[in-house]
Scaffold this active site. Structure first.
Site, mmCIF file in Angstrom:
data_model
loop_
_atom_site.group_PDB
_atom_site.id
_atom_site.type_symbol
_atom_site.label_atom_id
_atom_site.label_comp_id
_atom_site.label_asym_id
_atom_site.label_seq_id
_atom_site.Cartn_x
_atom_site.Cartn_y
_atom_site.Cartn_z
ATOM 1 C CG ASP A 412 -8.076 9.386 7.811
ATOM 2 O OD1 ASP A 412 -8.697 8.307 7.718
ATOM 3 O OD2 ASP A 412 -6.876 9.459 8.147
ATOM 4 C CG HIS A 413 -14.725 6.586 6.451
ATOM 5 N ND1 HIS A 413 -15.533 7.238 7.362
ATOM 6 C CD2 HIS A 413 -15.531 5.648 5.869
ATOM 7 C CE1 HIS A 413 -16.752 6.738 7.314
ATOM 8 N NE2 HIS A 413 -16.765 5.759 6.426
ATOM 9 N NE ARG A 414 -6.532 6.272 8.552
ATOM 10 C CZ ARG A 414 -5.235 6.509 8.491
ATOM 11 N NH1 ARG A 414 -4.371 5.520 8.730
ATOM 12 N NH2 ARG A 414 -4.781 7.702 8.166
#
Length: 440
Positions: A412-414
């Site tokens: 998850d790039h968040r």
């Protein structure tokens, strides 16, 4: 005192015989000075023709599709004599030069300002049947007049999501109004907290093209499919690819097969992967976490429950190995086999599928070189492992045959940036290449 006044098309510059594409007023309508009477469109630009004074529309002398030039009689209006005298000189003044439609850059900025307006188009009148993210629309290319664009901006509507009902699918004010009403009335648009759904796929009668058969999806596949769809849409995925030299680990595994068999344990590569992943998660705790529902906090987990994907006749299931950091290789291998058998037999309990921190999906027993696994929300990362193959590796001045394991980490790039993802895969490669990391 009122009087009937003729409204003629003013000077519109170097344009002649321009088509009328929209008339937003009708007889009986009250209009104010500078309200749009009609919209013209040439090959290069759209322009709104404003009313020179306030009054009531008595009769329209033109219709949509007509071509007009300077001096063409457009309408009759009832205005006060005072208002008519005040506007007599200005009525003959040349109209502003036509302005081209807003540029994609400018309109992109406007779209960004209303980036929380989801909806999807449907035949006129424009009412959405499902929601759609504004990021997928293109407001700059929407076929609409400047007045309609201005009206849409006032309402916070992205024109790229509105279906026009005018000539050549032009978007009219009525389309924007209908769209806005549908957004406010339809629970399909704002069904969830983030208002996000996929556009509906139009039905197709495939039997027109040849024989077909309809097979109902299993309940597990339907539920699993919805979960995967939600994860794919809501999580910005990044996948990092790498590989590990597992020659020594495989030699060690084979050396322990007899002992494992005597204990009734099938010692597979997956058990080693679980131990290796725990080791790496301890070094990189942000991978052993979940994002809070509001997206403001990261919940770090102090336990290590590892999910292992299992293929069953009914669909994919992910049993969870709890407290994997406190278990040895044989215990983990035994639990993987037991949970896998229960999943395939349909006897696994819901509790045995819950609470995972990180998931491993292995296709090593089937084959393939690379694949991109989908993050198993609410987790923030997943490891996808393919089949190990023997490759020639240049080592100590000569080529040596080594067993290389390709793997992919989706995250998850968040929560995780590219540097952290690369460090995770590099350290995992080190752990898998040196059996001492796993055995310690």
């Amino acid at each position: 005192m009122t009087t009937s006044t003729e409204i003629h098309l003013p000077d519109i510059g170097d344009f002649d015989s321009v088509e009328i594409v929209e008339i937003p007023v009708k007889p009986g309508d009250q209009v104010n000075v500078d309200d749009t009477l009609l919209t013209l469109e040439s090959d290069k630009a759209s322009m709104d023709i404003p009313s020179p004074f306030s009054g009531t529309v008595i009769e329209l002398k033109v219709a949509v599709g007509d071509r007009v030039s300077e001096g063409t009689l457009l309408a009759l209006m009832e205005v006060s004599e005072t208002a008519g005298a005040q506007q007599e000189t200005s009525a003959s003044a040349p109209a502003p030069a036509p302005a081209p439609d807003p540029s994609p850059v400018a309109d992109a900025a406007q779209s960004e300002a209303v980036a929380n307006v989801p909806a999807g188009p449907s035949p006129a009148p424009a009412t959405p049947t499902s929601s759609e993210t504004v990021g997928t629309s293109d407001s700059a290319r929407a076929h609409a007049s400047p007045a309609v664009r201005r009206f849409a901006r006032e309402l916070g509507v992205d024109l790229g999501l509105v279906r026009g009902s005018g000539p050549k699918n032009r978007i009219l004010k009525e389309d924007v109004k209908a769209f806005t009403k549908a957004v406010m009335a339809s629970d399909r648009v704002f069904k969830s907290g983030n208002g996000l759904q996929l556009p509906e796929i139009p039905p197709i009668d495939f039997s027109k093209f040849g024989p077909t058969e309809t097979v109902e999806l299993t309940r597990l596949k339907r539920i699993g499919g919805q979960h995967l769809q939600r994860s794919w849409i809501t999580i910005p995925h990044v996948t990092q690819f790498d590989e590990a030299d597992i020659t020594e680990m495989e030699e060690f595994r084979k050396s322990k097969l007899d002992t494992a068999n005597k204990q009734g344990v099938k010692l597979t590569l997956v058990a080693f992967l679980v131990k290796a992943v725990v080791d790496v998660l301890q070094q990189y705790p942000e991978f052993n976490a979940s994002l809070s529902p509001d997206g403001q906090n990261l919940i770090l987990k102090k336990y290590f429950h590892i999910g292992v994907a299992v293929n069953t006749d009914n669909g994919l299931m992910v049993p969870v190995i709890r407290d994997a950091d406190q278990k040895g290789l044989y215990d983990i291998a035994r639990e993987i086999a037991e949970l896998g058998d229960k999943a395939r037999a349909g006897n696994i309990s819901p509790a045995e599928l819950q609470g995972g921190c990180f998931t491993i999906s292995s296709l090593g027993g089937i084959g393939g070189l690379h694949f991109s696994p989908i993050v198993n929300a609410p987790e923030v990362a997943i490891l996808g492992v393919s089949r190990a193959i023997v490759k020639p590796v240049y080592e100590n001045g000569e080529l040596m045959p080594r067993l290389i394991l390709p793997f992919a980490l989706s995250y998850d790039h968040r929560v995780i940036d590219g540097v952290a993802g690369a460090r995770f895969t590099q350290f995992l490669s080190t752990v898998l290449s040196d059996i001492r990391h796993i055995l310690l």
